[in-house]
Design an enzyme around this catalytic site. Structure first.
Site, PDB file in Angstrom:
ATOM      1  N   ASP A  41      -3.294   4.393   2.862  1.00 27.63           N
ATOM      2  CA  ASP A  41      -3.615   4.748   4.247  1.00 27.63           C
ATOM      3  C   ASP A  41      -3.256   6.211   4.479  1.00 27.63           C
ATOM      4  O   ASP A  41      -2.148   6.633   4.169  1.00 27.63           O
ATOM      5  CB  ASP A  41      -2.824   3.888   5.245  1.00 27.63           C
ATOM      6  CG  ASP A  41      -3.303   2.447   5.286  1.00 27.63           C
ATOM      7  OD1 ASP A  41      -4.466   2.197   4.886  1.00 27.63           O
ATOM      8  OD2 ASP A  41      -2.526   1.575   5.716  1.00 27.63           O
ATOM      9  N   ASP A  69       1.382   4.818   2.340  1.00 24.86           N
ATOM     10  CA  ASP A  69       0.972   5.424   3.612  1.00 24.86           C
ATOM     11  C   ASP A  69       1.406   6.887   3.666  1.00 24.86           C
ATOM     12  O   ASP A  69       2.541   7.214   3.323  1.00 24.86           O
ATOM     13  CB  ASP A  69       1.636   4.680   4.781  1.00 24.86           C
ATOM     14  CG  ASP A  69       1.461   3.167   4.701  1.00 24.86           C
ATOM     15  OD1 ASP A  69       0.377   2.688   5.050  1.00 24.86           O
ATOM     16  OD2 ASP A  69       2.412   2.474   4.280  1.00 24.86           O
ATOM     17  N   ASP A 105       0.857  -1.185   0.000  1.00 24.90           N
ATOM     18  CA  ASP A 105       0.000   0.000   0.000  1.00 24.90           C
ATOM     19  C   ASP A 105       0.893   1.235   0.000  1.00 24.90           C
ATOM     20  O   ASP A 105       2.116   1.117  -0.066  1.00 24.90           O
ATOM     21  CB  ASP A 105      -0.931  -0.007   1.232  1.00 24.90           C
ATOM     22  CG  ASP A 105      -0.163   0.195   2.542  1.00 24.90           C
ATOM     23  OD1 ASP A 105       1.075   0.277   2.536  1.00 24.90           O
ATOM     24  OD2 ASP A 105      -0.833   0.268   3.599  1.00 24.90           O
TER      25      ASP A 105
END
Ligand code: GTP
Ligand code: MN
Ligand code: MN
Length: 370
Positions: free
Chosen positions: A294, A206, A204
């Site tokens: 995120d 962040d 992902d």
């Protein structure tokens, strides 16, 4: 004549947060083997066992050269009996029987595939496995009621399991910056997580968001999310408000990975036109992909703690907290550092100051890959 003793003579500190752990190291075969066993323990919800394997792997990652024989490991910390057995097997036979058995086991394969679905944890995956569900397709066919996160996870399964590249992370960063600056000029956006540690790919992307005028960051996330949604950048998002109150928190709160910042777990729709890449889907190729992102918002005064807490690695963070409690009688979180003996919170305006409060040598992000 083996180059035996050099490694054993070097004394290696036992907490990962006392060591430099670069991304590229010399013992990949060994750490890969131990990581499989760690993962298997975590999937079986045996956290203690998982941590033991992770610590052993992290120790090997920090060594300045390749381990060629078990005698080189004498005197080194963090290597439990089980880990040592596995290491010896790999050194002697090239493979570990236990690792081979694990990677080929139906349960391990199924648990990995199912927890690979965004929104699915080990407990849920285990329940499904016991019902005979082994793959995302099995789940699709099962007719189980899924929550919103799991539905999105299943829908974008293949793409979300495709590594996110550094250039995709940069592209996402530009979008996040536009969104944040549109709703709060002067806000600062920092890339955190694995990419800050120098990783070239991640599962992902962040980001940590703050504003130099304390208080201006309050309630920022819903505005950022609305902007992103209006522009069609979000496929999924779940926003959680800030629930941190220093007074209520209490210094005795057990060390935990969960913090209380305003945050958003999301799936972005990222155009792949620039990279000239097409994503293959069941409905033919398309020119965008789904990426897990995120976002975390921190008040300025807590920023260094949030930065340190969200840069990782997960084991490095765990070791920092363990060091703080056991060696310094302090409690470290992503919000603050509390000195239990002097019964006061220690301020910091940089990560360097936090390491100094903890009596640790400063370890830069690129060396936190424990
Ligand atoms: P990849 O994403 O796989 O490249 O690795 P990563 O190190 O970026 O992992 P991840 O995105 O899962 O987490 C990044 C860092 O944020 C890690 O240090 C985690 O410990 C930390 N983190 C993740 N979730 C939470 C959370 O809910 N609370 C806190 N305090 N930290 C978290
Ligand atoms: Mn990450
Ligand atoms: Mn993350």
């Amino acid at each position: 004549q083996k180059p035996g003793l050099e490694l054993a003579v070097v004394s290696v500190p036992s907490y990962a947060c006392q060591r430099h752990t670069p991304l590229l190291h010399h013992n990949i075969t060994l750490t890969d083997a131990l990581s499989i066993l760690a993962e298997n323990a975590e999937l079986g919800e045996n956290e203690g066992r998982g941590v033991a394997f992770r610590r052993a792997a992290a120790l090997l990652k920090s060594l300045p050269q390749e381990v060629r024989g078990a005698e080189q490991l004498r005197g080194l910390p963090c290597l439990g009996e089980h880990s040592l057995r596995v290491i010896k097997e790999v050194l002697e036979d090239g493979v570990s029987h236990e690792v081979e058995t694990t990677t080929h086991s139906e349960q391990f394969k199924a648990m990995k595939a199912l927890t690979g679905i965004f929104g699915v944890g080990a407990k849920t995956a285990d329940r499904w496995f016991k019902e005979g569900i082994h793959t995302p397709s099995d789940l699709q066919r099962s007719g189980h009621t899924l929550n919103r996160a799991q539905r999105a996870g299943l829908q974008y399964y293949d793409e979300l399991n495709l590594p996110v590249t550094k250039s995709e992370a940069v592209a996402i960063g530009q979008i996040v910056e536009r969104a944040v600056h549109a709703v709060l000029p002067g806000a600062e956006i920092t890339l955190i997580g694995g990419f800050r540690r120098g990783k070239q790919t991640g599962h992902d992307v962040d980001f940590l968001i703050t504003h130099p005028d304390e208080g201006r960051e309050e309630g920022l996330m819903p505005k950022v999310v609305s902007w992103l949604e209006a522009q069609g950048f979000l496929l999924y998002q779940k926003t959680t408000g800030n629930s941190y109150l220093e007074s209520k928190e209490g210094p005795a709160r057990p060390a935990s990975n969960m913090d209380r910042f305003e945050r958003c777990f999301s799936i972005f729709r990222l155009s792949t036109d620039n990279e000239g890449r097409e994503i293959q889907t069941g409905n033919g190729p398309r020119s965008w992909r789904a990426v897990r992102v995120d976002l975390v918002v921190s008040p300025y005064s807590q920023f260094p703690f949030a930065l340190l807490g969200w840069t990782g690695s997960k084991l490095f963070e765990r070791e920092l907290r363990r060091w703080a409690v056991h060696e310094k009688a302090m409690t470290l979180s992503s919000h603050a550092l509390y000195d239990r003996k002097r019964t006061l919170y220690l301020r910091a305006s940089s990560e360097e100051e936090i390491f100094a409060h903890l009596g640790l040598e400063y370890i830069p992000p690129c060396d936190r890959n424990a």
